[in-house]
Design a protein around this motif. Structure first.
Motif, PDB file in Angstrom:
ATOM      1  N   MET A  31       0.582  -1.516   0.541  1.00 27.72           N
ATOM      2  CA  MET A  31      -0.010   0.065   0.011  1.00 27.72           C
ATOM      3  C   MET A  31       0.890   0.879  -0.211  1.00 27.72           C
ATOM      4  O   MET A  31       0.031   2.170  -0.209  1.00 27.72           O
ATOM      5  CB  MET A  31      -0.890   0.212   1.164  1.00 27.72           C
ATOM      6  N   GLY A  35       0.912   4.125  -3.011  1.00 26.40           N
ATOM      7  CA  GLY A  35       0.259   5.352  -1.933  1.00 26.40           C
ATOM      8  C   GLY A  35       1.628   6.564  -3.404  1.00 26.40           C
ATOM      9  O   GLY A  35       0.574   7.416  -3.797  1.00 26.40           O
ATOM     10  N   TRP A  38       0.401   6.622  -6.610  1.00 25.57           N
ATOM     11  CA  TRP A  38      -0.934   7.533  -6.878  1.00 25.57           C
ATOM     12  C   TRP A  38      -0.527   9.001  -6.576  1.00 25.57           C
ATOM     13  O   TRP A  38      -1.314  10.060  -8.299  1.00 25.57           O
ATOM     14  CB  TRP A  38      -1.658   7.495  -5.571  1.00 25.57           C
ATOM     15  N   PHE A  65      -7.622   1.036  -3.566  1.00 21.99           N
ATOM     16  CA  PHE A  65      -7.509   2.051  -2.291  1.00 21.99           C
ATOM     17  C   PHE A  65      -8.911   1.212  -1.625  1.00 21.99           C
ATOM     18  O   PHE A  65      -9.064   0.983  -0.067  1.00 21.99           O
ATOM     19  CB  PHE A  65      -7.422   3.051  -2.527  1.00 21.99           C
ATOM     20  N   THR A  89      -9.343  10.975   3.917  1.00 22.82           N
ATOM     21  CA  THR A  89      -8.971   8.743   3.158  1.00 22.82           C
ATOM     22  C   THR A  89     -10.993   9.251   2.437  1.00 22.82           C
ATOM     23  O   THR A  89     -10.552   9.006   0.863  1.00 22.82           O
ATOM     24  CB  THR A  89      -8.819   8.263   3.871  1.00 22.82           C
ATOM     25  N   ARG A 124      -2.623  10.418   2.062  1.00 22.55           N
ATOM     26  CA  ARG A 124      -2.368   9.013   1.436  1.00 22.55           C
ATOM     27  C   ARG A 124      -0.410   8.752   1.081  1.00 22.55           C
ATOM     28  O   ARG A 124      -0.197   7.530   2.184  1.00 22.55           O
ATOM     29  CB  ARG A 124      -2.952   8.779  -0.276  1.00 22.55           C
TER      30      ARG A 124
END
Length: 272
Positions: A31, A35, A38, A65, A89, A124
């Protein structure tokens, strides 16, 4: 669940919490990587736009996500508290869905969505950074400031290009953003979204300025404590304190001895 006793409910919630912790530890690295990916996709989208392949990649990361968030929500013992703690979020996950509805893509609305995406992406990226570097340390602050500067300058460029003669390239936007974060600037954006973004960057600047000041003060104080001169002074102070303590002990012994002598004399007088 209503038929469970209080103890069983507590054990059930504890098991869910432990499972949630294990899942987060397992997914932290992938993740974190997503992140940062992203963040890169956001910058590319704001500055150059995305190709169909990158749009597909962006949608895939977004779906991952959402799945991660829903699983964490499902396992969270206190879901309302979990939702309150992750409201930013939630907004960041909703915004890409709104982009699907092209009918809503009037200019002002789209620019507002872009501002929300920037804030959500920074949030994020901060989570990814906390996993890779931890929360503490000067290096963490430098990395965080770099992420904020990159995302902020991309947003500033997207909002100000075409209406602001000072922002003609991403480099100019990056320059104004970095100056605004580090030493402040008199630059005033033209667009409402640019002004909001500049305000948020100013708040971040105040936060890291206080941290950097404290870090520098701690560093120099630590160097001063480690210096030979300070060590000699500290040793002298400790020796003086030891001498005073020893003198007090000797005085106490003398007083106690005198009290005992007086008490003994009084007892002998009473016997007579």
């Amino acid at each position: 669940m209503k038929d469970l006793s209080a103890k069983q409910q507590e054990e059930f919630n504890q098991n869910r919490y432990e499972l949630l912790q294990q899942l987060e530890e397992f997914l932290n690295l992938p993740m974190a990587i997503l992140g940062f990916a992203w963040l890169a996709l956001l910058v590319a989208d704001l500055v150059w736009g995305l190709t169909p392949a990158l749009m597909t990649l962006l949608g895939t990361v977004w779906i991952i996500f959402i799945a991660d968030f829903l699983i964490e929500l499902l396992l969270a013992p206190k879901r309302i508290a979990f939702l309150k703690a992750n409201w930013l979020t939630i907004i960041a996950l909703i915004v890409p869905a709104i982009r699907v509805f092209r009918v809503l893509h009037i200019l002002r609305f789209a620019r507002g969505l872009a501002l929300t995406r920037i804030v959500g992406t920074i949030n994020r990226s901060m989570r990814s950074l906390r996993f890779t570097m931890g929360r503490r340390g000067f290096g963490y602050i430098v990395a965080l400031a770099s992420i904020v500067a990159l995302a902020g300058s991309s947003g500033m460029y997207a909002f100000e290009r075409g209406i602001n003669p000072d922002i003609k390239s991403l480099g100019a936007a990056l320059w104004y953003t970095v100056i605004g974060i580090t030493i402040s600037t008199d630059y005033r954006p033209y667009s409402p979204e640019g002004r909001v973004l500049a305000f948020l960057l100013g708040l971040f600047s105040l936060a890291i300025t206080g941290y950097v000041t404290a870090a520098l003060a701690s560093y120099f104080i630590g160097r001063d404590v480690e210096s030979d001169e300070t060590a000699v002074l500290n040793k002298k102070t400790i020796d003086d304190l030891r001498a005073e303590i020893q003198a007090l002990r000797d005085e106490n012994k003398a007083v106690i001895s005198e009290v005992r002598s007086i008490s003994k004399a009084l007892n002998e007088d009473r016997k007579k």
